[in-house]
Write an enzyme that holds these catalytic residues in place. Structure first.
Site, mmCIF file in Angstrom:
data_model
loop_
_atom_site.group_PDB
_atom_site.id
_atom_site.type_symbol
_atom_site.label_atom_id
_atom_site.label_comp_id
_atom_site.label_asym_id
_atom_site.label_seq_id
_atom_site.Cartn_x
_atom_site.Cartn_y
_atom_site.Cartn_z
ATOM 1 C CE LYS A 125 0.436 3.307 -3.286
ATOM 2 N NZ LYS A 125 0.455 4.741 -3.725
ATOM 3 C CD GLU B 237 5.490 -6.176 -4.691
ATOM 4 O OE1 GLU B 237 5.635 -7.403 -4.678
ATOM 5 O OE2 GLU B 237 4.419 -5.621 -4.974
ATOM 6 C CB SER C 240 -4.895 9.571 -5.409
ATOM 7 O OG SER C 240 -3.782 10.296 -5.900
HETATM 8 C C1 LIG Z 1 0.657 5.159 -5.073
HETATM 9 C C2 LIG Z 1 -0.087 6.382 -5.394
HETATM 10 C C3 LIG Z 1 -0.628 6.629 -6.680
HETATM 11 C C4 LIG Z 1 -0.416 5.714 -7.851
HETATM 12 O O1 LIG Z 1 -0.931 4.433 -7.726
HETATM 13 P P1 LIG Z 1 -2.270 3.965 -8.451
HETATM 14 O O2 LIG Z 1 -2.308 2.510 -8.202
HETATM 15 O O3 LIG Z 1 -2.141 4.312 -9.914
HETATM 16 O O4 LIG Z 1 -3.388 4.696 -7.827
HETATM 17 C C5 LIG Z 1 -1.364 7.776 -6.879
HETATM 18 N N1 LIG Z 1 -1.548 8.684 -5.893
HETATM 19 C C6 LIG Z 1 -1.040 8.500 -4.657
HETATM 20 C C7 LIG Z 1 -1.278 9.543 -3.623
HETATM 21 C C8 LIG Z 1 -0.294 7.354 -4.368
HETATM 22 O O5 LIG Z 1 0.215 7.181 -3.141
#
Ligand SMILES: *Cc1c(COP(=O)(O)O)cnc(C)c1O
Length: 411
Positions: free
Chosen positions: A107, A129, A395
């Site tokens: 993020k 938000e 992610s």
């Molecule tokens: C917020 C988040 C997601 C989901 O959001 P996307 O916009 O679909 O990437 C996925 N993995 C993690 C670790 C997150 O914090």
């Protein structure tokens, strides 16, 4: 509309879409656009123009690259997961390690990009938000380092459930503004944040957290997250001399997956977007938007939405807060219809097993969101060959989810 971008399919390999960017009005095929009150249109027009200019500005590019490298920790490694690969005995598995970034997830790529854009536009404040609080913390972090004020709107109910993230935002100097209306969750917080932005549009910048919302946000967020795929493609080429055969990433709003996929859209790599099936897609407790949803409008965009017959938005459910969203970015909706990306769904249980598996095989605790992508390997790997490769988008890291896992997994 889709006929102009119809794909040629041969032997299960999908050829290139004729165009991969949205049209001037922000449509990806029939998805996207702007479904907002008239008062917002000129602000979005100005933002679109400003973004186009700033993206070409060498000073902006240099500064953003600097923050991504020295502050966030890019490039992230592309790790060859040897133990996990041996477990399946098929294609080689690589993990794109967004979990190693500052604040623990992808993020920050987007919040640094947009906060720097806000600074270049001379804004004093960013407004955001947040639902689970992850985007709020990433926004508060980027605002702090770029010396911007930060207001984060959050539903009362979410504030109660996510006390730790509320504290993190506050100690980072952000104002967390409780929203008491409606269901007191993300949907209501979004309305309030947009209202605040419209009222102070000259001095404030609205910072959206995923590839969702009205044009130009889905494009901007995708561009800022594309650094994931650009790096992964280069790193994979250096390690193997070719393109990967498969890419797998989890899909909430769609930003980490779009960021990984986008630079590969013109290759022949097969891509899988993994949604959250929660308790199962045949129950009402899931967040498998593309798998089970229908066309609709939410948060200023036309996309695929979880809704009942009269268009009431359904509550989404997933064990991972980041996937718990009743819609999806318009570019994903488009890619699902063209067939370029295949969308699948993984249950809470399967994700928990995958969390444990990666932890035991590689000593890496994934966040529960990418644990869904890792769980899909159980289905994908038997169909792969030894000379092939897979990249999984990792992610985020699992620290934030340890309590959830501790209660759900009985060791
Ligand atoms: C917020 C988040 C997601 C989901 O959001 P996307 O916009 O679909 O990437 C996925 N993995 C993690 C670790 C997150 O914090």
């Amino acid at each position: 509309m889709l006929s102009s971008v119809l794909l040629l399919k041969s032997k299960g390999v999908t050829a290139l879409p004729a165009k991969t960017v949205p049209d001037k009005k922000g449509y990806f095929g029939s998805y996207g656009g702007r479904f907002v009150p008239e008062t917002l249109i000129s602000a979005l027009d100005r933002l679109t123009d400003a973004y186009k200019t700033v993206r070409r500005d060498s000073k902006f590019k240099r500064e953003l690259a600097g923050y991504l490298t020295d502050y966030a920790g890019r490039p992230t490694p592309l790790y060859f997961a040897g133990n996990l690969t041996r477990r399946y005995g098929r294609a080689r598995i690589f993990l794109k390690r967004e979990d190693l970034l500052h604040t623990g997830a992808h993020k920050i790529n987007n919040t640094l990009g947009q906060a720097l854009l806000a600074q270049f536009l001379g804004k004093k404040k960013v407004i955001a938000e947040t639902g689970a609080g992850q985007h709020g913390v990433a926004t508060a972090t980027a605002a702090r380092v770029l010396n911007l004020e930060c207001d984060v709107y959050m539903g009362d109910e979410d504030i109660r459930r996510q006390a730790l993230n509320v504290y993190k935002m506050q100690i980072l100097g952000a104002r967390v503004i409780p929203v008491h209306s409606g269901s007191k969750t993300l949907k209501d917080a979004t309305n309030e944040a947009i209202r605040a932005w419209v009222t102070h549009v000259d001095t404030s910048y609205y910072l959206l957290g995923s590839t969702v919302g009205p044009h130009p946000y889905p494009v901007m967020v995708r561009d800022f997250q594309s650094v994931i795929g650009v790096e992964a493609r280069k790193q994979h080429r250096e390690k193997t001399g070719r393109e990967p055969d498969y890419l797998v990433a989890c899909v909430g709003g769609g930003s980490n997956s779009m960021g990984l996929f986008y630079p590969f859209l013109k290759t022949r790599s097969k891509m899988f977007g993994v949604e959250a099936a929660g308790s199962g897609i045949h129950t009402r407790r899931h967040a498998a938007t593309i798998t089970k949803g229908t066309n609709g409008v939410l948060h200023g965009m036309k996309s695929i939405v979880l809704q009942d017959r009269v268009g009431q938005i359904q509550l989404a459910h997933s064990i991972s807060a980041g996937l718990d969203y009743p819609s999806v970015g318009p570019e994903h909706a488009y890619l699902s219809k063209t067939g370029r990306v295949e969308y699948v769904a993984i249950t809470d249980k399967e994700a928990l097993v995958a969390f444990r598996r990666l932890t035991l095989e590689e000593g890496i605790m994934p966040a529960l969101e990418p644990a869904h992508a890792l769980a899909y390997l159980e289905k994908l790997m038997p169909r792969t060959k030894k000379n092939e490769t897979v990249i999984v988008g990792l992610s985020g890291r699992g620290d934030k989810d340890i309590d959830t896992v501790r209660h759900a997994l009985k060791l």
